[in-house]
Enzyme design. Structure first.
Site, PDB file in Angstrom:
ATOM      1  CG  ASP A 159      -2.379   0.530   1.069  1.00  0.00           C
ATOM      2  OD1 ASP A 159      -2.372   1.517  -0.159  1.00  0.00           O
ATOM      3  OD2 ASP A 159      -3.187   0.028   1.535  1.00  0.00           O
ATOM      4  CG  ASP A 220      -9.610   0.902  -0.695  1.00  0.00           C
ATOM      5  OD1 ASP A 220      -8.570   0.675  -1.534  1.00  0.00           O
ATOM      6  OD2 ASP A 220      -9.306   1.076   0.685  1.00  0.00           O
TER       7      ASP A 220
END
Length: 409
Positions: A159, A220
């Protein structure tokens, strides 16, 4: 001093780019289970013993993958997401799992997976912290890559929270280099393009294909059909950029499959699953496999749809029609001049819509005169059609029809 640092960073960037991944993994889109969408960052195991990010959660999911038929159709990765580690590195700067929630350690989990024919994925973050506030890898790329390799990890989801664009330009290629240097072939999933808007000129897809096996292009996914459709439409709107970027060993990743959670109807879940197959997406389910409705399990284990997703040609599908009726037509070329066709509707009039099309609408490069058409979602229809025949499909609201067209002559 700053000039020297920038020169060194450039050297690292170039070296990482030259080496590429070349790791032989993810030749088809990876398949498995990932914790984030369903379980997020629940760490209170006293209150939520079955839902917290813990050793038990991942062994439970591994058992379900094996015992409920998931592994047999290709779902083999069990992916730990954020919030697994201790809040501090140990005295030699290594990451460690939270000792209360992972008492046996990550090597135990890796062995648990490997003994069952599965693989283990883990989460890291290039920034100073992960998105959940746990230690990040900035400045610790080598030690973290070596740690993951020593533990027996098979995939790293990397990430980008708590880092900026300049740092990411250095860090993502650097972690690729360090993973390669371990000698262990780990799938490398990069979130880098999602932090840069997903499109050129900020995103260099040629570089991504050299350093990453898959990458998150967009934000997301959330547990809603609106989120699913936002992603699909972004893929269609930007397909001329995304299609050339994908192929064996390097995949665009629209995020997790959420059918069987709380919000999607059965038809909506089928639409997501079918479209993820058409766009050659990684298939990472984020559902509680212990309690999901069996009809969702059966749908997500549809081997004909999975065979489209796993087609070794590795060409991402294309949207060829989107009209004012809120129906879209997509096609994906497959091995042997076969074609996978998807028609989906987002109409709200409450009745199935009869959609008419011809195979000549699809832009097939080397068309045959006849095709065997198979319904690959329901398995109830198979017929021989001419290339120029007008075909029809009844499509439910927020539903999908999928066909495989096999050339005959």
């Amino acid at each position: 001093m700053l000039k020297i640092i920038l020169q060194l960073a450039t050297i690292v960037y170039i070296c990482a780019r030259c080496s590429g991944m070349n790791n032989g993994v993810a030749r088809t889109p990876p398949m498995g289970w990932l914790a984030w969408e369903r379980f997020r960052c629940v760490i209170d195991c006293k209150t939520y013993p079955d839902s917290c990010i813990s050793e038990k959660l991942f062994t439970d999911m591994a058992d379900r993958l094996v015992e409920d038929g998931w592994k047999d159709v290709g779902y083999k990765l069990v992916n730990i997401d954020d919030c697994w580690s201790s809040k501090q590195r140990n005295d030699v700067n290594e990451l460690e799992p939270d000792p209360e929630r992972f008492p046996s350690g990550i090597p135990y989990l890796a062995n648990y997976m490997h003994m069952r024919g599965l693989q283990l994925g883990i989460y890291g973050d290039y920034g100073t912290l992960t998105c959940g506030g746990y230690p990040g890898s900035m400045g610790y790329e080598k030690v973290d890559a070596q740690t993951f390799a020593r533990w027996g990890v098979d995939m790293l989801k990397f990430d980008g929270c708590y880092s900026n664009s300049t740092q990411q330009e250095i860090g993502y290629p650097l972690m690729s280099k360090e993973l390669n240097m371990t000698g262990r072939h780990m799938i490398y999933s990069c979130s880098w393009p999602a932090y840069q808007g997903g499109l050129p000129p900020k995103v260099d897809y040629k570089l991504l294909g050299e350093i990453c096996n898959l990458w998150r292009n967009y934000g997301d996914i959330q547990d809603s059909f609106e989120s699913v459709m936002t992603i699909i439409n972004w893929w269609g709107d930007n397909q001329d950029v995304l299609i050339p970027a994908a192929g064996p060993g390097m995949w665009n990743d629209p995020d997790m499959l959420i059918g069987g959670d709380f919000s999607l109807s059965y038809d909506e879940a089928r639409l997501q699953f079918g479209m993820w197959a058409i766009i050659a997406a990684p298939l990472f389910i984020s559902v509680d496999l212990r309690t999901m409705d069996p009809k969702f399990r059966s749908m997500l284990q549809n081997e004909q749809v999975i065979s489209v997703n796993q087609d070794p040609l590795g060409i991402q599908g294309r949207r060829v029609k989107m009209d004012k009726t809120n129906v879209q037509l997509w096609v994906r070329p497959l091995v042997g001049e076969e074609q996978a066709i998807a028609i989906f509707s987002t109409r709200t009039d409450g009745v199935p819509y009869e959609y008419y099309f011809t195979l000549s609408d699809l832009g097939i490069q080397k068309p045959a005169s006849e095709y065997l058409m198979t319904d690959i979602l329901d398995g109830t229809e198979q017929k021989v059609v001419e290339y120029t025949d007008t075909l029809s499909a009844d499509v439910n609201p927020n539903g999908i029809r999928m066909f495989r067209a096999i050339p005959l002559k």
